[in-house]
Design an enzyme around this catalytic site. Sequence first.
Site, PDB file in Angstrom:
ATOM      1  N   HIS A  55      41.740  39.521 -14.157  1.00 40.54           N
ATOM      2  CA  HIS A  55      42.581  38.309 -14.195  1.00 40.54           C
ATOM      3  C   HIS A  55      43.952  38.622 -14.774  1.00 40.54           C
ATOM      4  O   HIS A  55      44.086  38.931 -15.962  1.00 40.54           O
ATOM      5  CB  HIS A  55      41.902  37.225 -15.031  1.00 40.54           C
ATOM      6  CG  HIS A  55      42.582  35.899 -14.960  1.00 40.54           C
ATOM      7  ND1 HIS A  55      42.610  35.131 -13.815  1.00 40.54           N
ATOM      8  CD2 HIS A  55      43.284  35.185 -15.890  1.00 40.54           C
ATOM      9  CE1 HIS A  55      43.275  34.004 -14.046  1.00 40.54           C
ATOM     10  NE2 HIS A  55      43.697  34.021 -15.292  1.00 40.54           N
ATOM     11  N   ARG A  81      52.540  26.402 -22.434  1.00 39.71           N
ATOM     12  CA  ARG A  81      52.673  26.255 -20.991  1.00 39.71           C
ATOM     13  C   ARG A  81      54.080  25.797 -20.602  1.00 39.71           C
ATOM     14  O   ARG A  81      54.605  26.236 -19.570  1.00 39.71           O
ATOM     15  CB  ARG A  81      51.622  25.265 -20.472  1.00 39.71           C
ATOM     16  CG  ARG A  81      51.532  25.215 -18.957  1.00 39.71           C
ATOM     17  CD  ARG A  81      50.423  24.305 -18.478  1.00 39.71           C
ATOM     18  NE  ARG A  81      50.723  22.900 -18.726  1.00 39.71           N
ATOM     19  CZ  ARG A  81      50.101  21.893 -18.100  1.00 39.71           C
ATOM     20  NH1 ARG A  81      49.130  22.146 -17.231  1.00 39.71           N
ATOM     21  NH2 ARG A  81      50.417  20.645 -18.375  1.00 39.71           N
ATOM     22  N   TYR A 120      50.187  32.555  -8.398  1.00 41.48           N
ATOM     23  CA  TYR A 120      50.584  31.191  -8.062  1.00 41.48           C
ATOM     24  C   TYR A 120      52.095  30.977  -8.054  1.00 41.48           C
ATOM     25  O   TYR A 120      52.561  29.856  -7.803  1.00 41.48           O
ATOM     26  CB  TYR A 120      49.906  30.167  -8.972  1.00 41.48           C
ATOM     27  CG  TYR A 120      50.129  30.308 -10.462  1.00 41.48           C
ATOM     28  CD1 TYR A 120      51.279  29.816 -11.078  1.00 41.48           C
ATOM     29  CD2 TYR A 120      49.158  30.877 -11.271  1.00 41.48           C
ATOM     30  CE1 TYR A 120      51.464  29.906 -12.434  1.00 41.48           C
ATOM     31  CE2 TYR A 120      49.318  30.958 -12.638  1.00 41.48           C
ATOM     32  CZ  TYR A 120      50.488  30.476 -13.226  1.00 41.48           C
ATOM     33  OH  TYR A 120      50.651  30.580 -14.586  1.00 41.48           O
ATOM     34  N   HIS A 206      43.291  26.730  -8.560  1.00 44.25           N
ATOM     35  CA  HIS A 206      43.751  27.007  -9.921  1.00 44.25           C
ATOM     36  C   HIS A 206      42.785  26.507 -10.983  1.00 44.25           C
ATOM     37  O   HIS A 206      42.407  27.244 -11.911  1.00 44.25           O
ATOM     38  CB  HIS A 206      45.134  26.394 -10.151  1.00 44.25           C
ATOM     39  CG  HIS A 206      45.667  26.619 -11.523  1.00 44.25           C
ATOM     40  ND1 HIS A 206      45.382  25.769 -12.590  1.00 44.25           N
ATOM     41  CD2 HIS A 206      46.455  27.598 -12.024  1.00 44.25           C
ATOM     42  CE1 HIS A 206      45.974  26.226 -13.671  1.00 44.25           C
ATOM     43  NE2 HIS A 206      46.638  27.329 -13.361  1.00 44.25           N
ATOM     44  N   HIS A 231      40.096  28.764 -12.979  1.00 39.79           N
ATOM     45  CA  HIS A 231      40.118  28.509 -14.415  1.00 39.79           C
ATOM     46  C   HIS A 231      39.153  27.366 -14.735  1.00 39.79           C
ATOM     47  O   HIS A 231      39.136  26.362 -14.014  1.00 39.79           O
ATOM     48  CB  HIS A 231      41.512  28.061 -14.865  1.00 39.79           C
ATOM     49  CG  HIS A 231      42.569  29.108 -14.798  1.00 39.79           C
ATOM     50  ND1 HIS A 231      43.703  28.954 -14.051  1.00 39.79           N
ATOM     51  CD2 HIS A 231      42.687  30.317 -15.396  1.00 39.79           C
ATOM     52  CE1 HIS A 231      44.488  30.009 -14.193  1.00 39.79           C
ATOM     53  NE2 HIS A 231      43.885  30.860 -15.004  1.00 39.79           N
ATOM     54  N   HIS A 268      37.701  32.211 -18.188  1.00 40.07           N
ATOM     55  CA  HIS A 268      37.593  31.686 -19.549  1.00 40.07           C
ATOM     56  C   HIS A 268      36.220  31.059 -19.808  1.00 40.07           C
ATOM     57  O   HIS A 268      35.442  31.630 -20.560  1.00 40.07           O
ATOM     58  CB  HIS A 268      38.713  30.696 -19.881  1.00 40.07           C
ATOM     59  CG  HIS A 268      40.083  31.226 -19.651  1.00 40.07           C
ATOM     60  ND1 HIS A 268      40.543  32.381 -20.243  1.00 40.07           N
ATOM     61  CD2 HIS A 268      41.105  30.759 -18.872  1.00 40.07           C
ATOM     62  CE1 HIS A 268      41.780  32.615 -19.853  1.00 40.07           C
ATOM     63  NE2 HIS A 268      42.143  31.645 -19.013  1.00 40.07           N
ATOM     64  N   ASP A 319      45.258  38.458 -18.251  1.00 47.53           N
ATOM     65  CA  ASP A 319      45.781  37.096 -18.163  1.00 47.53           C
ATOM     66  C   ASP A 319      47.296  37.046 -18.352  1.00 47.53           C
ATOM     67  O   ASP A 319      48.055  37.417 -17.472  1.00 47.53           O
ATOM     68  CB  ASP A 319      45.048  36.213 -19.161  1.00 47.53           C
ATOM     69  CG  ASP A 319      45.227  34.724 -18.884  1.00 47.53           C
ATOM     70  OD1 ASP A 319      46.086  34.362 -18.061  1.00 47.53           O
ATOM     71  OD2 ASP A 319      44.512  33.912 -19.486  1.00 47.53           O
TER      72      ASP A 319
END
Length: 452
Positions: A55, A81, A120, A206, A231, A268, A319
């Site tokens: 990932h 984010r 993405y 996603h 996710h 996760h 990640d």
Amino acid sequence: MTVLHAAHALTPTGWQADLRLTVAEGRFSEVEAGRAPEPGDVRVAVLVPGLPNLHSHAFQRGMAGLAERRGASADTFWTWRETMYRFALRMTPDEAEAVAAQAYVEMLESGFTRVGEFHYLHHAPDGRPYAHVAEMAERIAAAAALTGLRLTLLPVLYRRSNFGGAAPTEGQRRFVSDLDLFARLVEASRSAVANLPGAALGIAPHSLRAVTPEDLSAAIGLAAGGPVHIHAAEQTREVEECVSWSGARPVQWLLDRVGLDARWCLIHATHMTPDETARFAASGAVAGLCPVTEASLGDGIFPAPGFVAAGGRYGVGTDSNVLIGAADELRQLEYAQRLGQRQRNVLAAPGASTGRALFDAALAGGTQALAAESGGLARGAPADCVALDGADLALLERRGDALLDGWIFAAGSRAVEGVWVAGRRVVVGGRHVAREAVAARYAGALRRLMAE
């Protein structure tokens, strides 16, 4: 033709001494134990299979360390984010390729030989598709080709901003596709990786925040038998909002409504009940754990003891790429469990090596999740392997599984001396053969990005 000679090598049947491996056309054509080295052999102290990184968001390598200033209120994944969105909105295709190449160099130098790119960042900064819809996917493929890293490309379907089909936000405009556009993007991505040796293509809805049940069904239909990554249950707020929307927790919803199987990888899955944990383990799907990023974002601790006890499969990924290292992810996975359980050697069976348990699980789980060809150091298998420096202080006088314990818990990436992918040596003396050129291009990209 290349011949490797390893004083100690980890094969599918266990550790072997004086293993001589002949490489032809990217594979091990001969593997012989108990053989003395011959003139011309490439001699290494310790040889192990390369690990899969299941990932990655490659573009986030460029913002590593940029979100470490505390805000006015408590910082969480959700505040991080917003920083990520602002960074993503700036990046050109050239810059994305440069940043991905740097990330991939660092992955190889740490012992990863394949990446699952959860991709993405699809569209132009204004949110409109590029004239060539898979422009950014092609840049990921170009970075993999340049560095020699094997690639499983996972184009992401991102349609909504939250549960229940909420409209996407302005900060998400580069990610969002309708179903027709996404179908075209998937086919163009398939073409983008077609000429990469050993590449694979999967699908990545996603998250349940970003797709409706109808969107999810459509995405799965485009997978064409390839892996499906999503996710799930990374943060407690996500779990609470999922329950409010559907009456079920994210992993519970996927188990009940989709029917997980060996094609699936839940990234996760941090917050699960014991029942979810046991059912997820029994499904045959893989848990995609990213321990360094999960620690960085304050996500929580995956319930690994119960999951492993129930036969669950897992792999590791980098990640956000805030710190790239195969050993770092495995070490952090075990150390988080130690902190949570207040015990030591949590993920090993009684009397067994923790390093070996972590390595074996990450190799098997990552291989499955990325639809990669398995084999290890065996005849006919892809010649993807990592040489460890037996002179490193953490490996001195070690044998067998103690070598893995020394690498993972005491040495880390500094012990990686050489890496081969498809028989091509891409890391020599701990450094990627294209490191200087890749780093110079990366530095130029960062100067432009940081100046804006």
